[in-house]
Design an enzyme around this catalytic site. Structure first.
Site, PDB file in Angstrom:
ATOM      1  N   ASP B  12      48.346  44.468  43.577  1.00 12.17           N
ATOM      2  CA  ASP B  12      47.273  43.694  44.196  1.00 12.17           C
ATOM      3  C   ASP B  12      47.079  44.228  45.613  1.00 12.17           C
ATOM      4  OD1 ASP B  12      45.385  41.821  44.713  1.00 12.17           O
ATOM      5  OD2 ASP B  12      46.740  40.093  44.742  1.00 12.17           O
ATOM      6  N   ASP B 107      40.366  45.453  43.075  1.00 10.39           N
ATOM      7  CA  ASP B 107      41.564  45.467  43.926  1.00 10.39           C
ATOM      8  C   ASP B 107      42.850  45.051  43.221  1.00 10.39           C
ATOM      9  OD1 ASP B 107      40.860  42.846  43.619  1.00 10.39           O
ATOM     10  OD2 ASP B 107      41.027  42.314  45.743  1.00 10.39           O
ATOM     11  N   GLU B 108      42.850  44.959  41.922  1.00  4.87           N
ATOM     12  CA  GLU B 108      44.113  44.645  41.253  1.00  4.87           C
ATOM     13  C   GLU B 108      44.126  45.211  39.845  1.00  4.87           C
ATOM     14  OE1 GLU B 108      44.906  40.513  40.252  1.00  4.87           O
ATOM     15  OE2 GLU B 108      42.821  40.002  40.688  1.00  4.87           O
TER      16      GLU B 108
END
Lengths: 229, 361
Positions: B12, B107-108
């Protein structure tokens, strides 16, 4: 091997640089009981899995019983039943984690009768698990082959036709310093991967919750050192 | 036999959009930054820097409220092409290690590194290398969780932030579960957590022993999933390259459309089709897009990305119609209209996203 035992295995976990765990003994009796124990300078710890399903732990201090306990004291529980043959399942009754970075400098000579299991890389742990299965050994080997990441240590036949399966694998572990306070009665014990005192972590301890009925014994074995300040 | 031990990493990125802005503009470093729309235009916070979070500024919060919490907040409009470029670089790093990469958003991502191209026997070493390469090659930090399954890895990655690494060894799973509140469970938002607390469930592990009928009444069909997750049991595989990237439909009209009501009706119909498709596929979408081709073949697209994914038809329609206002629909004849959704994710993305309560009423 004594005639009283169908399986009598002494084993430990060893790092490439020679650092080791305590030496454990796994044995099965002709009556169908399974005993798992270790002895160290801290005393004897033993877990007995009776063929009836009743289990108990016993602890004996090498220098006498722990202050608050009788010479042999422990807890009792009932292990999970062995899954039926053909289910493709096993019932885990005990597992021990040996974090690699908490193994200890060896203090006794290897007498050659010990099965040494290769330790996981740093920041890892070696798990040794014990399970009852009604499946035949061939089926157990097949399942472990498929799983790839597990290595069969022993598959010991029990008098009732079941097998005690011992296998090991490597897994991740997060290293954290742990200081167990002695409350002024005894010295604190520091468990540290960094081993700041370069002690070799001579004190090996096992930590784990008391199992409830149906649960497996889970033990974490780590080496530490007595510290006074 | 017991299942094999999988080595799953959830990575993350830390305050991703805001971190990209701070990386690229030194003047923003050390300042409270919020990426998002202006407060006057009902903008919301898409991401906030850790300096802003210290004031209580959070994703999905109205920007006007964020400004009240942090009067010195620096508001930066989002630059998604730049975020996507950074995200692609990060995914390339991941894929250099394993093909089993499941992006959840820009983003993850989940990675299954049980067998990896770097020949690292343990996931901890992989996670350390990933974090180091992201720092060196992109100048950004990430937090990672290492665990035997996706559910635990995701919780672990949020355990220490920013720049954290949390490892849950198989033997530590139970101890980890014991300390989690019930709303750490997937799908449990404030409303569901409230219902669970009403029947006496405060901690995650208490779900295990809850009365099945009480639990079913409180959370419906979610009960079974909750029980499994409360045992730390999550067999879902890491699924790379989801087959569905987007859904859209478009239509070219025999006669150019000029009446705004008719145009709006068409956009609404297509947006509802996309929402229905999301529901069928059990997916969620962060981005709503429309396409307008004028009679002279000039084509424009408009899109809106929300921090929280959705499949709610009303929301998707509303966003599509809002986008339509940013075109010349009604003032120029139109020969083609389209509407769709992308930025897709499974339900797990919704659970992690602020403001979305997948299993809520």
């Amino acid at each position: 091997m004594s005639n009283n035992y169908l399986l009598d295995l002494r084993f430990g976990v060893k790092r490439a640089d020679g650092y080791v765990s305590d030496i454990w003994r796994a044995s099965t009796t002709r009556l169908g009981d399974f005993h798992l124990g270790t002895s160290s300078i801290a005393g004897v710890e033993e877990y007995r899995f009776n063929k009836s399903g009743l289990c108990r732990s016993a602890h004996t201090g090498a220098n006498g019983a722990p202050a608050a306990l009788r010479d042999r004291a422990g807890f009792r529980w009932r292990r999970a039943a062995t899954p039926a043959r053909g289910s493709g399942r096993a019932s885990r009754v005990a597992w021990i984690a040996f974090p690699t970075d908490y193994l200890s400098r060896p203090t006794v000579e290897d007498d050659g009768e010990i099965l040494w299991i290769d330790a996981a890389p740093g920041c890892g742990a070696t798990y040794v698990e014990f399970a009852y299965a009604a499946e035949p050994e061939e089926g157990i080997r097949g399942v472990l082959d498929i799983m790839q990441d597990r290595t069969l240590v022993r598959c010991a036949a029990l008098p009732n036709g079941e097998n005690l399966v011992i296998f090991c694998y490597h897994a991740d572990w997060e290293n954290k310093d742990l200081r167990v306070p002695g409350h002024g009665v005894v010295a604190d014990v520091l468990f540290s991967a960094a081993d700041p005192l370069a002690s070799g972590r001579p004190l090996r301890h096992r930590l784990g919750p008391a199992p409830k009925d149906g649960e497996a014994v889970l033990l974490l074995e780590m080496g530490g050192v007595a510290v006074t300040n | 036999m017991t299942a094999g031990v999988r080595r799953i990493i959830h990575v993350d990125m830390d305050a991703f959009y805001a971190s990209v802005e701070q990386r690229d503009d030194p003047a923003l470093r050390g300042k409270p930054v919020a990426v998002g729309g202006q407060p006057g235009s009902r903008g919301v916070v898409a991401a906030s820097s850790y300096e802003a979070r210290a004031f209580g500024v959070r994703s999905a919060m109205p920007m006007a409220r964020a400004l009240r919490l942090c009067p010195d907040l620096v508001i930066v409009p989002p630059d998604f092409p730049r975020y996507r470029a950074a995200s692609q670089q990060i995914l390339e790093i991941f894929r250099s290690c394993t093909p089993l990469v499941e992006p959840l958003s820009l983003d993850e991502a989940y990675l299954d590194v049980s067998f990896n191209r770097w020949n690292e026997p343990l996931a901890t070493s992989v996670a350390k290398r990933l974090k180091q390469r992201i720092r060196e090659e992109l100048g950004l930090t990430a937090s990672a969780g290492v665990a035997p399954n996706k559910f635990l890895a995701k919780i672990a990655s949020g355990w220490r932030k920013p720049d954290g690494l949390t490892v849950i060894s198989p033997g530590r799973v139970e101890a980890f579960l014991q300390q989690l509140p019930v709303d750490a469970l997937w799908g449990v938002g404030p409303v569901t957590a409230g219902k669970l607390r009403k029947i006496g469930i405060q901690r995650l592990v208490e779900v295990r022993t809850a009365d099945p009928e009480l639990l079913r009444r409180a959370v419906g069909s979610l009960a079974g999933i909750l029980k499994r997750l409360a045992l730390g049991d999550d067999p879902r595989p890491v699924v790379p390259d989801r087959p569905h990237k987007s859904s859209s439909s478009e239509n070219t009209y025999n006669d150019d459309l000029l009446a705004l009501d008719a145009i709006r009706a068409e956009i609404e119909r297509m947006a509802r089709q996309s929402a229905a498709w999301l529901a069928r596929k059990e997916l969620l979408a962060r981005t709503v897009t429309i396409k307008v081709r004028y009679a002279d073949f000039t084509t424009v697209t408009r899109s809106h990305t929300a921090a929280a994914p959705t499949r709610d038809a009303g929301e998707i329609v509303a966003r599509a119609l809002t986008l339509l206002e940013r075109t010349e629909a009604g003032r120029r004849p139109i020969r083609l209209l389209g509407a769709g959704v992308h930025g897709l994710a499974g339900d797990e993305a919704a659970i992690g996203a602020p403001g979305v309560l997948k299993f809520e009423d």
